[in-house]
Design an enzyme around this catalytic site. Structure first.
Site: not given
Ligand SMILES: *[C@@H]1O[C@H](CO)[C@@H](O)[C@H](O)[C@H]1NC(C)=O
Ligand SMILES: *[C@@H]1O[C@H](CO)[C@@H](O)[C@H](O)[C@H]1NC(C)=O
Ligand SMILES: *[C@@H]1O[C@H](CO)[C@@H](O)[C@H](O)[C@H]1NC(C)=O
Ligand SMILES: *[C@@H]1O[C@H](CO)[C@@H](O)[C@H](O)[C@H]1NC(C)=O
Length: 823
Positions: A169, A241, A606
């Protein structure tokens, strides 16, 4: 180790600088698979002549030697096929795939395609984060982490102990309390991770909770789009994120969520005692498949138990054969090496054939909302009340009950120096355009207009205008000319509310006009409208849930970009992904709306994937010997197709208020049920050889292509792809009758009797044989499912097989079938 990698990065930078000047043709990144030697993970030890392999250290030495050998062979292929100076090798992949990534021109890449020993050449089609943007305005959904509380009851605080989850990620924020070390975490100290230091990621960032952290940047650097003031070359997460995803799966238990001084409760990962291995491969300004694949190769080499991919190509990278893209091949080989791979299903819903997870060897996760909402309200001087959206403090906290209501357009400065398009000013984007005397201490109405429609206006700018000019608060309303908009909650640093329905906006405007006095030129002479904003930060847990989110990608699954249906159910399973609170990184480099925050409320598949990764960790902890397909099966067969009202799960459609009953193409097996998934009774297993047989049994299969990609001939195949032993059954063209086989294994500790029941899809008669059976612990049972067309249809209809055990295990298998005519 760390130092070595840093140096390499610097060298690549220098090289790119010098090469780009002298080459005319633009370069791209190409991913290449090489024939011949197996990668390190699949080395047959007895092939290495005469060595005594008893000692682990010997094996390690041989592996390292083999890796070097593969690397040298890659250099050799490049040297012998391409012109000197025309390329730069970015990575040699050697653990799960024998191949490399090279930055070169299309002309050179073509040469490579025809070079001896080259299996596949695929252009890097990029990788992106599977968020639907952050809570911004248009199209934002999100999930919930109050579900964890329910889950925690089953596994208590030890959840995930001993399990390592790998995250490919945007890195991690190592100082976040969700990742603080807790001395009671017991780990396997033999995990061979390393901790690469770098900017914002000092020594000590790996702390026993974060046990390994690396970054992969050769692809991003080659692309030349990195921005030195945004992108950080270290495992640090400048985006947010990666931290959000890691915390959702494995964040510490009971971490207080405080935003703008308000406490929203406590956050907890699904498996709070699991440990985290970070593989940063995506940057705010660049994401390449190359870096992602290098990260997957390394994670598998390190031996993570579970690999979480909330990133990936959003569309098929291989147009002819979705499952044979490099990305899917790396997932297959990670799976072959024993890693459970969980991936986001994509955010291109709600249309059919939008799913971005294709292969049976990875779990593709769809996204739903939860029962949590944040009701917020606007009350007008006449007592009319409107519900809206926004995590906002109340205006009456400021002392008065109600405040003057002003429409931004009426407060425009007479001779200001500002853009003059009235719509632009309507949207409260320009503080210099408004008369401070009029708007100060007022509640100001800002209107959705062309700037929001085309994406140039933003909510943070409204808040900025409000702070600058001392608004009491703002009301951001729909514009009848544009219709309703989709609003999602996120924390406002001043009181505010979004009113996304045009009919509500009209009523507010009617009140405002009635209360506002104007002269004959239309200039306001007195603002007599009044309003107040209610508390918008307190959650209510009363919504119908789960509901499949609009943006969540949908099946049917497809073999190629022409949407040739693939007889395999996707997505696999449904988990919360809409409006999920979790750890954030205050730098928030790609989300201005969340700059400075330690927690973010985000939406997307996600956010759904790490819920499944964390739950898989709980299952693995309880059942250490289970293979990835057993864990995936346990989650699928115990998932529910019903919501908290006891009704079939609904799915959002295209329109803002559209909903239809959800099908397996929206929710896969159903909404994950962790408490049942740890004790599923029966499981459906399939392994690498089965995936080969599956690929080889696809209709009109390009067997050459399979052989080239996988390096193996199609020696055995199923009679039909639907014979793959999955916990679902999908047939896109059932002609006459067909017999499908399944095999279950009893993973419970007692003998159990199961009865088979069927809910037949419309137009299909289904019979399961045997209709009941008794199965001993660790025993297996073959099942034959006879399917007969009773009525021809031209579209899928759905049903299910339910196996009900005498010890109350319930095993559900969704059926999705198109009964077609014989001809
Ligand atoms: C790099 O990022 C900074 C900060 O966001 C921005 O102002 C600048 O325009 C960016 N540069 C490029 C070349 O995109
Ligand atoms: C620790 O992890 C390593 C690598 O993942 C594995 O080979 C080993 O069996 C594990 N040991 C224990 C005691 O779990
Ligand atoms: C978007 O709309 C605004 C306001 O009408 C206009 O000024 C701006 O140029 C538009 N931007 C784009 C990219 O179309
Ligand atoms: C389906 O067809 C087969 C053979 O055509 C027949 O033997 C069987 O009884 C049928 N089953 C059902 C449920 O109609």
């Amino acid at each position: 180790m760390a130092v070595f990698v840093q140096l390499e990065v610097v060298m690549i930078l220098l090289l790119i600088g010098s090469i780009c000047i002298c080459i005319g043709e633009e370069r791209d990144i190409y991913l290449v698979m090489v024939e011949g030697d197996p990668p390190v993970a699949f080395l047959q030890h007895d092939h290495s002549a005469g060595q005594n392999l008893a000692a682990d250290s010997h094996i390690e030495i041989l592996k390292a030697r083999h890796a070097k050998h593969l690397e040298a062979s890659h250099d050799e292929v490049l040297q012998s096929s391409l012109e000197e100076g025309s390329y730069k090798k970015l990575y040699s992949f050697n653990h799960i795939v024998n191949g490399f990534a090279v930055h070169t021109t299309p002309t050179q890449a073509n040469k490579l395609k025809n070079a001896p020993g080259i299996k596949v050449v695929e252009k890097d089609s990029g990788a992106k984060m599977m968020t639907t943007h952050t809570p911004n305005m248009l199209d934002i959904p999100q999930g919930v982490w109050h579900a964890p509380n329910k889950i925690m009851n089953t596994a208590a605080a030890a959840a995930g102990q001993g399990i390592v989850i790998g995250f490919v990620d945007s890195g991690i924020n190592p100082v976040h309390p969700s990742f603080a070390y807790d001395p009671s975490i017991i780990g396997n100290n033999s995990f061979p991770g390393v901790c690469q230091e770098g900017p914002m990621f000092p020594k000590g960032s790996c702390n026993g909770k974060i046990i390994s952290a690396r970054f992969f940047s050769a692809g991003a650097l080659a692309g030349g789009t990195l921005n030195a003031s945004l992108d950080i070359l270290s495992p640090f997460d400048e985006d947010g994120h990666g931290s959000h995803v890691a915390a959702t799966a494995a964040g510490n238990h009971g971490v207080p969520v405080v935003v703008n001084g308000f406490s929203y409760g406590k956050a907890s990962g699904m498996a709070p005692r699991a440990r985290i291995a970070v593989y940063k491969a995506i940057y705010p300004s660049a994401g390449t498949a190359t870096d992602v694949l290098a990260a997957m190769d390394q994670a598998t080499k390190d031996g993570v138990d579970i690999l979480t991919l909330s990133i990936g190509p959003d569309e098929p990278a291989n147009k002819k054969f979705t499952m044979l893209s490099m990305f899917d091949m790396f997932m297959l080989f990670a799976r072959k090496a024993g890693v459970l791979v969980v991936q986001a299903a994509g955010n291109r819903g709600p249309d059919a054939y939008t799913v971005a997870s294709y292969s049976p060897w990875a779990v593709g996760v769809a996204d739903c909302g939860t029962d949590r909402t944040y009701p917020s309200s606007l009350v007008l001087g006449n007592g009319q009340k409107f519900n809206g959206i926004g995590l906002s403090a109340p205006s009456f906290g400021k002392g008065l009950l109600q405040y003057k209501l002003v429409l931004a357009k009426d407060a425009i400065l007479a001779n200001g120096d500002f853009p003059t398009t009235p719509e632009y000013i309507d949207e409260c984007q320009h503080p210099e355009a408004l008369d401070p005397v009029v708007v100060q201490q007022s509640i100001v109405i800002c209107m959705f207009s062309s700037g929001f429609y085309n994406g140039s206006s933003t909510l943070p700018m409204i808040i900025n205008t409000g702070r600058t000019l001392g608004f009491v608060g703002f009301v951001f309303i729909a514009n009848p000319a544009y219709g309703d908009f989709i609003a999602e909650p996120y924390p406002f640093s001043i009181p505010g509310i979004m009113i996304p329905k045009a009919t509500d906006a009209q009523l507010i405007m009617d009140y405002y006009e009635k209360q506002t006095e104007r002269n004959d030129k239309g200039i306001v002479t007195a603002y007599c409208g009044r309003a107040s904003l209610g508390e918008g930060r307190v959650a209510s847990y009363t919504e119908r849930a789960p509901i499949v989110s609009r943006y969540s990608s949908r099946g049917p699954n497809m073999i190629d970009v022409n949407k040739t249906p693939l007889d395999l159910l996707k997505p696999d399973i449904l988990a919360p992904g809409h409006n999920i609170w979790a750890a954030w990184s205050p730098m928030s480099a790609s989300h201005p709306i969340l700059v400075g925050y330690d927690f973010g409320l985000l939406s997307g598949t996600s956010m759904a994937a790490p819920h499944i990764a964390g739950i898989a960790a709980l299952i693995k902890q309880r059942n250490p010997s289970w293979s990835p397909s057993m864990i995936a099966s346990a989650m699928a067969t115990t998932a529910t197709a019903y919501d908290n009202h006891g009704e079939p799960i609904m799915a959002q459609g295209q329109g803002i208020y559209d909903m239809q009953p959800s099908t397996p193409f929206d929710h896969g097996a159903g909404f994950v049920s962790p408490a049942h998934a740890i004790d599923p009774g029966l499981v459906f297993m399939s392994e690498y050889e089965d995936y080969m047989s599956f690929l080889c049994s696809l209709p009109n299969t390009d067997r050459e292509m399979i052989k080239t990609s996988l390096g193996e001939m199609c020696t055995h195949s199923f009679r039909a792809p639907s014979d793959l032993n999955t916990p679902s059954l999908t047939i896109s063209a059932l002609r006459g009758s067909q017999l499908v086989r399944r095999r279950v294994k009893n993973v419970a500790s007692k003998v159990e009797m199961y009865v088979c029941a069927v809910v037949s899809p419309t137009g299909v008669a289904v019979e399961v044989n045997p209709p009941w059976f008794t199965i001993v612990p660790q025993g297996t049972q073959d099942l034959e499912v006879m399917l007969n067309v009773t009525q021809v249809k031209d579209s899928f209809s759905h049903g299910e097989i339910v196996l009900t055990g005498s010890l109350r295990h319930i095993v559900r298998i969704p059926l999705s079938i198109v009964p077609v005519s014989m001809s």
